[in-house]
Motif scaffolding. Structure first.
Motif, PDB file in Angstrom:
ATOM      1  N   ALA A   1      -5.006 -10.176 -27.127  1.00 12.47           N
ATOM      2  CA  ALA A   1      -4.360 -11.452 -27.432  1.00 12.47           C
ATOM      3  C   ALA A   1      -4.870 -11.965 -28.768  1.00 12.47           C
ATOM      4  CB  ALA A   1      -4.697 -12.470 -26.339  1.00 12.47           C
ATOM      5  N   LEU A   2      -4.238 -13.031 -29.252  1.00 13.87           N
ATOM      6  CA  LEU A   2      -4.835 -13.813 -30.331  1.00 13.87           C
ATOM      7  C   LEU A   2      -5.407 -15.076 -29.695  1.00 13.87           C
ATOM      8  CD1 LEU A   2      -2.145 -13.463 -33.167  1.00 13.87           C
ATOM      9  CD2 LEU A   2      -4.286 -12.184 -32.873  1.00 13.87           C
TER      10      LEU A   2
ATOM     11  N   TYR B   1      -2.639 -16.607 -27.521  1.00 11.87           N
ATOM     12  CA  TYR B   1      -1.267 -16.252 -27.876  1.00 11.87           C
ATOM     13  C   TYR B   1      -1.087 -14.748 -27.701  1.00 11.87           C
ATOM     14  CZ  TYR B   1      -1.354 -20.785 -30.216  1.00 11.87           C
ATOM     15  OH  TYR B   1      -1.471 -22.125 -30.481  1.00 11.87           O
ATOM     16  N   ASP B   2       0.138 -14.347 -27.388  1.00 11.30           N
ATOM     17  CA  ASP B   2       0.434 -12.921 -27.433  1.00 11.30           C
ATOM     18  C   ASP B   2       0.228 -12.401 -28.856  1.00 11.30           C
ATOM     19  OD1 ASP B   2       1.062 -12.610 -24.787  1.00 11.30           O
ATOM     20  OD2 ASP B   2       3.211 -12.977 -25.072  1.00 11.30           O
TER      21      ASP B   2
ATOM     22  N   LEU C   1      -6.330 -18.218 -35.979  1.00  9.41           N
ATOM     23  CA  LEU C   1      -6.299 -17.327 -34.819  1.00  9.41           C
ATOM     24  C   LEU C   1      -7.139 -16.084 -35.109  1.00  9.41           C
ATOM     25  CD1 LEU C   1      -2.513 -17.496 -33.856  1.00  9.41           C
ATOM     26  CD2 LEU C   1      -4.417 -18.958 -33.099  1.00  9.41           C
ATOM     27  N   GLU C   2      -7.791 -15.578 -34.071  1.00 14.98           N
ATOM     28  CA  GLU C   2      -8.459 -14.295 -34.243  1.00 14.98           C
ATOM     29  C   GLU C   2      -8.177 -13.394 -33.049  1.00 14.98           C
ATOM     30  OE1 GLU C   2     -12.679 -14.567 -34.782  1.00 14.98           O
ATOM     31  OE2 GLU C   2     -13.024 -15.650 -32.935  1.00 14.98           O
TER      32      GLU C   2
ATOM     33  N   PRO D   1      -5.081 -12.346 -38.933  1.00 11.59           N
ATOM     34  CA  PRO D   1      -5.988 -12.116 -37.794  1.00 11.59           C
ATOM     35  C   PRO D   1      -6.358 -10.638 -37.634  1.00 11.59           C
ATOM     36  CG  PRO D   1      -4.231 -13.622 -37.164  1.00 11.59           C
ATOM     37  CD  PRO D   1      -3.865 -13.071 -38.522  1.00 11.59           C
ATOM     38  N   TYR D   2      -5.431  -9.737 -37.906  1.00  6.31           N
ATOM     39  CA  TYR D   2      -5.674  -8.291 -37.768  1.00  6.31           C
ATOM     40  C   TYR D   2      -6.506  -7.799 -38.957  1.00  6.31           C
ATOM     41  CZ  TYR D   2      -1.891  -9.438 -34.711  1.00  6.31           C
ATOM     42  OH  TYR D   2      -1.152 -10.066 -33.759  1.00  6.31           O
ATOM     43  N   TYR D   3      -5.982  -8.092 -40.136  1.00  4.20           N
ATOM     44  CA  TYR D   3      -6.626  -7.787 -41.415  1.00  4.20           C
ATOM     45  C   TYR D   3      -8.120  -8.120 -41.386  1.00  4.20           C
ATOM     46  CZ  TYR D   3      -7.519  -9.408 -46.321  1.00  4.20           C
ATOM     47  OH  TYR D   3      -8.028  -9.672 -47.563  1.00  4.20           O
ATOM     48  N   ALA D   4      -8.430  -9.338 -40.995  1.00  4.40           N
ATOM     49  CA  ALA D   4      -9.818  -9.797 -41.054  1.00  4.40           C
ATOM     50  C   ALA D   4     -10.737  -8.937 -40.192  1.00  4.40           C
ATOM     51  CB  ALA D   4      -9.902 -11.259 -40.618  1.00  4.40           C
TER      52      ALA D   4
END
Lengths: 420, 420
Positions: A18-19, A28-29, A43-44, A219-222
């Motif tokens: 999830a986020l 969140y989805d 968000l992470e 969120p993904y990148y980080a």
């Protein structure tokens, strides 16, 4: 904690579940979103980690995919065309340590990545998110290194790219950003203006199906920066260092290295122990260092003016988290002048044969300053990051790094030139 | 075959047992010598290899020292300060292969080395020889990449350095060559003149205790290129490729890759099979290609005039051996124009996200030409070498690799700029 958006069952983010809002915890989805609709917090990625052992990691590929069970990527990520970044050298820097009066020092040298900066790590994770979401174009706002990393990753993956940079970047970074055949757009403005423009573009139909690696894929990148923590710990023999000096631009990298260390402890891959995190900025763009020294919890934006352009983010999104981590771990945030940056680049080159870009001059300069002012424990095991390559910021040292002489090819000429 | 010079029992060159003349076979004790006193032929390292297994190599470090039992270095080489080059990526280049009509293509990308060229491999071996012989200064004549590699290696190892370059080199290479704090001397002349000057300096008292990596340490230095063959074979799953395209400057690299493949066969580490070796030159410095096409066994020196400065050796020492290997293996030597070099740099960047220096443009350009003229088998497994980094030869592409537009940070401006 409610699940807010709709699920897409075709997504494959591996162990990511999830986020989650870093401020209020709303979940969140997994989707191309980056801010909480409840509180606007960032968000992470949240995970359901399965079992992970040191042995299976060690048996993995010599790149970040050895940690795929700790990242938001599918299990078959290795087999997909990408730049395979990571597993850069952790250099035991005995000569530099001796000059600075430190007992045990390592340089994590991320100039060894495919486009010669740590940005290849974060882009590789964002690329998988872009593929998951069916985006056809990879995009970003960039202070230079990210532009090259996005261009190269998109080329390898067969995606289009369109990257946005401030028009005053170093020539090497501009050429590198466009050589991969994607679209490069220079913006007459600061990085912060470029970044705001990209946020605007995401809401526009022009940016539909675009993955902005550091905006809607942030969120993904980080999460890619966590791999620096994993590698450092594994390369030390599965041990977290006592002290680490990390550059601060947006602050994301520092917060994710801290997250990575905490995950390793939680998963039982390393022993739990205290460690101190130090942030490094250039004086000409030191909003976080300024806030740290003033004892503030919030960061006042500044207008950058420094040769460390890759760190020239005047309004750092993760600044408050950096302050929190530095204070919680007993670290600090410090800054150095441009002159000290150049000195530090030359110091690192002369002592360890590593040619760092200005961002590496900032971390080594801050390391030196922290050693001098006593904030660093000289007996403790210390790691300093070099996140980029000197070939990208040649102007910083070109005036001083020149031939000692230009001579005719004769012994007599050589004798004359070097008589003393 | 008599032993000519006196033995020094304190030397430790691991499995290397002697130097041997490539022409007449006369053997010499290991020493800082490079030419046969009987016939003036070049000396190369001879070995008494012990048992070596794939498993122990695979369990070794992720750098060239995994092959230390096949190199003239001591068993503890890993523990000594050096740049730990090698184990660079072998990239499966499916997009490039498709564009060129090839079935199976790999790029061996040596820009991933510490100073971003293959020269780190050869210098690392020369450094161990310099230590063995008690030299205090590491030196070389260089077309640029070697200068950086020597400067960095000497800095890491704590030796002095003094490197000699033609004064017209690329700015990036000049800055990199001097940033490590050693002495950089520019010579008003061609590389061949620089090289002759260095040979003169060795005979002079000025050059006493100096290790010229590519002159008096050349037999050791040259062995470093064998590691390219070892890595390619291991990364292919212990298999020699059917075809390989290698740049030709002095020709040493090509001859040593061939030697490396033959050693692997002899040691039973790979299956014996035919393979074809192709040499690549820039038209503006193509003495070996010229000799190949004319059917000659000797190479007529030329005065170089090409943007591929790292290959600009007009009087290549190993030219005749290159001709012999190309003919013996059913390969060829081909050349491309500077325009084709630039096109090839952009082709590789656009298809695979690899930014090569001009030398890489030469090999990829020649690969394309060989595919077009039918000299390359399109069905056979092919490897092409990129031996350096695009950041060092930016001028080659800077004119074309530029921002598509410079705009104000607004959607309206973006729409206007990219309306079509």
């Amino acid at each position: 904690m409610a699940l807010a958006s709709t699920a897409d069952t075709t997504l494959d983010f591996g162990p990511a579940s999830a986020l989650s809002c870093r401020e209020c915890g709303t979940r969140y989805d997994l989707g191309p979103i980056f801010a909480c609709i409840e509180c606007f917090g960032p968000l992470e990625v949240a995970y359901d980690f399965g079992p992970v052992t040191r042995e299976e990691i060690a048996a993995g590929p010599t790149n970040i995919w050895r940690y795929r069970k700790l990242l938001p990527v599918p299990a078959n990520v290795e087999t997909r065309p990408n730049l395979q970044p990571g597993w850069t050298k952790l250099v035991k820097a005995d000569t530099l340590a001796a000059e600075l009066g430190l007992r045990s020092l390592y340089v994590k040298d991320d100039s060894g990545n495919p486009t010669h900066s740590f940005k290849d790590r974060v882009v590789a994770i964002a690329l998988e998110a872009a593929r998951n979401f069916g985006f056809h174009t990879l995009s970003c706002s960039s202070t230079g290194n990210l532009a090259g990393a996005v261009g190269a990753a998109a080329a390898r993956a067969g995606l289009d790219s369109c990257v946005f940079i401030p028009s005053d970047l170093e020539a090497a970074k501009i050429t590198m950003a466009s050589v991969y055949g994607g679209r490069l757009v220079a913006i007459d403005g600061t990085y912060d203006e470029v970044n705001r423009f990209c946020s605007e573009l995401i809401g526009d139909e022009l940016g539909e199906k675009w993955g902005f690696v550091n905006v809607n894929l942030r969120p993904y990148y980080a999460e890619g920066s966590k791999t620096l923590a994993y590698e450092i710990a594994e390369q030390l023999g599965w041990r977290i260092p006592d002290q680490i000096v990390i550059p601060v631009a947006s602050g994301s990298q520092l917060t994710k290295i801290d997250k990575g260390f905490r995950e390793l402890i939680k998963l039982g891959l390393v022993e739990d122990k205290p460690y101190r995190v130090f942030g490094a900025q250039a004086e000409g763009c030191s909003p976080v260092s300024g806030a740290y020294k003033a004892g503030h919890d919030v960061v006042q934006p500044v207008k950058p003016d420094t040769i460390a352009k890759s760190l020239a983010i005047g309004n750092p999104a993760d600044g408050p988290y950096v302050l929190d981590i530095a204070r919680r771990t007993g670290g600090a945030v410090e800054d150095v002048t441009d002159g000290q940056v150049v000195e530090a680049i030359r110091l690192l080159a002369r002592t360890e044969g590593i040619f760092a870009e200005t961002a590496g001059g900032v971390t080594v300069g801050v390391l030196r300053k922290l050693a001098e002012n006593g904030l660093l424990d000289p007996e403790a095991e210390t790691v300093v990051l070099n996140t980029g390559d000197g070939l990208k910021t040649l102007d910083a040292v070109a005036a001083e790094a020149r031939p000692a002489a230009v001579i005719r090819p004769s012994l007599a000429a050589f004798r004359t030139a070097f008589a003393n």
